[in-house]
Design an enzyme around this catalytic site. Structure first.
Site, PDB file in Angstrom:
ATOM      1  N   GLY A 143     -37.379  -2.932  13.430  1.00 17.71           N
ATOM      2  CA  GLY A 143     -37.002  -3.435  14.532  1.00 17.71           C
ATOM      3  C   GLY A 143     -38.058  -4.675  15.059  1.00 17.71           C
ATOM      4  N   CYS A 144     -37.955  -4.576  16.383  1.00 16.95           N
ATOM      5  CA  CYS A 144     -38.757  -5.921  17.105  1.00 16.95           C
ATOM      6  C   CYS A 144     -40.341  -5.669  16.539  1.00 16.95           C
ATOM      7  CB  CYS A 144     -38.876  -5.630  18.388  1.00 16.95           C
ATOM      8  SG  CYS A 144     -39.652  -6.957  19.358  1.00 16.95           S
TER       9      CYS A 144
END
Length: 205
Positions: free
Chosen positions: A30-31
């Site tokens: 993810g981020c």
């Protein structure tokens, strides 16, 4: 995260790595602001750099990757001293703390191929340990859904733009950081306080 057991009970990999010295692995969860924030806390981790992996150099920039039309993932390069923290612990935290490995091409509200769960391996041993651990996790039924993490050889790591480095540490009051990154770091400190760097341990008390 649909984890069926408490994070204190999450198992170590049954297949251990035999690596020594300075090592690195590239992880997509993810981020990259959030995964960087987790791994930066760990004793034995020498450096963490956000970046991109999975596609070509000419598309390795934030604006292009954020369109979701490349095959890049937002990743972090974790460089670690295998004598202090091994691949097993790096992966254990990846699956139990840093992200939800059962989500495909997304993490929570962040949707797109760039947010996929992926391990970009540096060699055959990393690949064997990662794949065996995923099989172990799925067999034990630790999550509500199967692990969706891709295990692929690292072709190249492209470092992200400077303003992404240490983003969570430099922007602790940013709403996204407070909502997504900070809870992961707090969970790490609560569950694995013994793995923290001295400064992080002090901050945890």
């Amino acid at each position: 995260m649909g984890l069926k057991i408490d994070p204190w009970s999450f198992p170590d990999p049954e297949l251990a790595a035999t690596e020594q010295g300075r090592r690195s692995i590239v992880l997509g969860g993810g981020c990259f602001w959030c995964t960087e924030a987790v791994y930066s806390q760990l004793d034995g981790v020498l450096s963490v750099r956000p970046g991109y992996a999975g596609d070509s150099k000419d598309t390795a920039d934030y604006r292009t990757v954020s369109t979701g039309r490349t095959n890049h993932a937002e990743v972090i390069e974790v460089v670690y001293d295998a004598g202090k923290i091994g691949l097993g612990q790096i992966l254990k935290l990846f699956f139990s703390i840093a992200h939800d490995p059962t989500q495909k091409d997304r993490q929570g509200a962040d949707v797109g191929r760039q947010y996929r769960s992926a391990i970009f391996t540096a060699d055959g041993e990393q690949k064997r340990v990662a794949e065996a651990y995923i099989a172990q996790i799925d067999k034990a039924g630790l999550f509500d859904d199967p692990v969706a993490t891709e295990v692929v050889p690292l072709e190249a790591f492209y470092e992200a733009e400077e303003y992404h480095h240490d983003y969570a540490a430099r922007n602790p009051n940013q709403p996204y950081i407070r909502a997504v990154s900070t809870p992961k770091v707090e969970k790490l400190k609560k569950v694995h306080g013994d793995l923290l760097k001295a400064g992080a341990k002090d901050a945890a008390h």
